[in-house]
Design a protein around this motif. Structure first.
Motif, PDB file in Angstrom:
ATOM      1  N   ARG A 167      -9.521  -4.597  -3.972  1.00  0.00           N
ATOM      2  CA  ARG A 167      -8.222  -3.948  -3.819  1.00  0.00           C
ATOM      3  C   ARG A 167      -8.370  -2.461  -3.502  1.00  0.00           C
ATOM      4  O   ARG A 167      -7.597  -1.891  -2.731  1.00  0.00           O
ATOM      5  CB  ARG A 167      -7.435  -4.173  -5.105  1.00  0.00           C
ATOM      6  N   ILE A 170      -8.901  -1.890   0.208  1.00  0.00           N
ATOM      7  CA  ILE A 170      -7.673  -2.176   0.951  1.00  0.00           C
ATOM      8  C   ILE A 170      -6.686  -1.029   0.789  1.00  0.00           C
ATOM      9  O   ILE A 170      -6.040  -0.596   1.748  1.00  0.00           O
ATOM     10  CB  ILE A 170      -7.071  -3.516   0.502  1.00  0.00           C
ATOM     11  N   ASP A 171      -6.594  -0.495  -0.434  1.00  0.00           N
ATOM     12  CA  ASP A 171      -5.698   0.637  -0.677  1.00  0.00           C
ATOM     13  C   ASP A 171      -6.116   1.860   0.134  1.00  0.00           C
ATOM     14  O   ASP A 171      -5.275   2.585   0.653  1.00  0.00           O
ATOM     15  CB  ASP A 171      -5.652   0.975  -2.168  1.00  0.00           C
ATOM     16  N   GLN A 181      -7.658   1.807   3.059  1.00  0.00           N
ATOM     17  CA  GLN A 181      -7.255   1.531   4.441  1.00  0.00           C
ATOM     18  C   GLN A 181      -5.783   1.847   4.636  1.00  0.00           C
ATOM     19  O   GLN A 181      -5.393   2.465   5.622  1.00  0.00           O
ATOM     20  CB  GLN A 181      -7.475   0.049   4.787  1.00  0.00           C
ATOM     21  N   ARG A 182      -4.966   1.422   3.695  1.00  0.00           N
ATOM     22  CA  ARG A 182      -3.524   1.630   3.807  1.00  0.00           C
ATOM     23  C   ARG A 182      -3.162   3.106   3.706  1.00  0.00           C
ATOM     24  O   ARG A 182      -2.284   3.584   4.430  1.00  0.00           O
ATOM     25  CB  ARG A 182      -2.796   0.796   2.752  1.00  0.00           C
ATOM     26  N   ALA A 197      -4.104   4.762   7.008  1.00  0.00           N
ATOM     27  CA  ALA A 197      -3.139   4.390   8.047  1.00  0.00           C
ATOM     28  C   ALA A 197      -1.833   5.157   7.874  1.00  0.00           C
ATOM     29  O   ALA A 197      -1.241   5.622   8.854  1.00  0.00           O
ATOM     30  CB  ALA A 197      -2.880   2.886   8.005  1.00  0.00           C
ATOM     31  N   LYS A 198      -1.396   5.319   6.647  1.00  0.00           N
ATOM     32  CA  LYS A 198      -0.158   6.051   6.389  1.00  0.00           C
ATOM     33  C   LYS A 198      -0.288   7.508   6.832  1.00  0.00           C
ATOM     34  O   LYS A 198       0.631   8.070   7.430  1.00  0.00           O
ATOM     35  CB  LYS A 198       0.180   5.978   4.898  1.00  0.00           C
ATOM     36  N   GLN A 233       1.101   1.665  11.392  1.00  0.00           N
ATOM     37  CA  GLN A 233       1.610   0.555  10.589  1.00  0.00           C
ATOM     38  C   GLN A 233       0.612  -0.590  10.693  1.00  0.00           C
ATOM     39  O   GLN A 233       0.364  -1.116  11.779  1.00  0.00           O
ATOM     40  CB  GLN A 233       2.970   0.098  11.089  1.00  0.00           C
ATOM     41  N   LEU A 234       0.026  -0.966   9.570  1.00  0.00           N
ATOM     42  CA  LEU A 234      -0.929  -2.067   9.551  1.00  0.00           C
ATOM     43  C   LEU A 234      -0.188  -3.380   9.349  1.00  0.00           C
ATOM     44  O   LEU A 234       0.672  -3.494   8.480  1.00  0.00           O
ATOM     45  CB  LEU A 234      -1.936  -1.877   8.413  1.00  0.00           C
ATOM     46  N   PHE A 241      -1.254  -7.206   8.628  1.00  0.00           N
ATOM     47  CA  PHE A 241      -2.375  -8.053   8.254  1.00  0.00           C
ATOM     48  C   PHE A 241      -2.009  -9.521   8.454  1.00  0.00           C
ATOM     49  O   PHE A 241      -0.945  -9.955   8.026  1.00  0.00           O
ATOM     50  CB  PHE A 241      -2.723  -7.864   6.768  1.00  0.00           C
ATOM     51  N   PHE A 251       1.079  -5.366  -1.570  1.00  0.00           N
ATOM     52  CA  PHE A 251       1.893  -5.252  -0.370  1.00  0.00           C
ATOM     53  C   PHE A 251       3.363  -5.393  -0.699  1.00  0.00           C
ATOM     54  O   PHE A 251       3.756  -6.237  -1.504  1.00  0.00           O
ATOM     55  CB  PHE A 251       1.482  -6.314   0.659  1.00  0.00           C
ATOM     56  N   ARG A 252       4.178  -4.566  -0.079  1.00  0.00           N
ATOM     57  CA  ARG A 252       5.624  -4.624  -0.304  1.00  0.00           C
ATOM     58  C   ARG A 252       6.252  -5.812   0.398  1.00  0.00           C
ATOM     59  O   ARG A 252       7.257  -6.341  -0.034  1.00  0.00           O
ATOM     60  CB  ARG A 252       6.287  -3.338   0.194  1.00  0.00           C
TER      61      ARG A 252
END
Length: 111
Positions: free
Chosen positions: A41, A44-45, A47-48, A51-52, A57-58, A60, A73-74
């Motif tokens: 996790r 992944i966080d 990466q997000r 990107a932000k 906007q990723l 997946f 993920f929202r």
């Protein structure tokens, strides 16, 4: 260096890389099964967050159903194959479920 050469140099190698990145960055980036190798996790966080920061906007696509990964993920939309058209030989998919959560409110309430 003549005036045209200087302008070209400045266009290719901007002094302020942050403004250059903001001007030319952005848009969606589709990732096909990014969780195959990266399954923690924390990665992944990162990466997000990256990107932000650069305005990307990723999106997946994965078959991974690991709750630890998906809980961050929202928006999670689950799809499945629903069959194929025998005349056109095209596969069809349908939405199984959709989850839309606002995680920012949850994190602020916990903190």
């Amino acid at each position: 260096m003549n005036n045209l050469g200087w302008k070209l140099f400045n266009a290719l190698f901007p002094r302020n890389l942050e403004s250059f990145a903001r001007r030319f960055a952005g848009g969606p980036l589709i990732l096909d099964n990014p969780f195959a190798k990266v399954q923690t996790r924390a990665l992944i966080d990162v990466q997000r967050l990256l990107a932000k920061e650069i305005g990307v906007q990723l999106i997946f696509f994965t078959a991974n159903a690991d709750y630890n990964i998906l809980s961050g993920f929202r928006r999670v939309i689950r799809l499945r194959k629903s069959g194929a058209n025998s005349k056109t030989n095209r596969s069809h998919i349908e939405m199984v479920s959709a989850t839309f959560e606002d995680l920012t409110e949850t994190k602020e309430a916990v903190a």
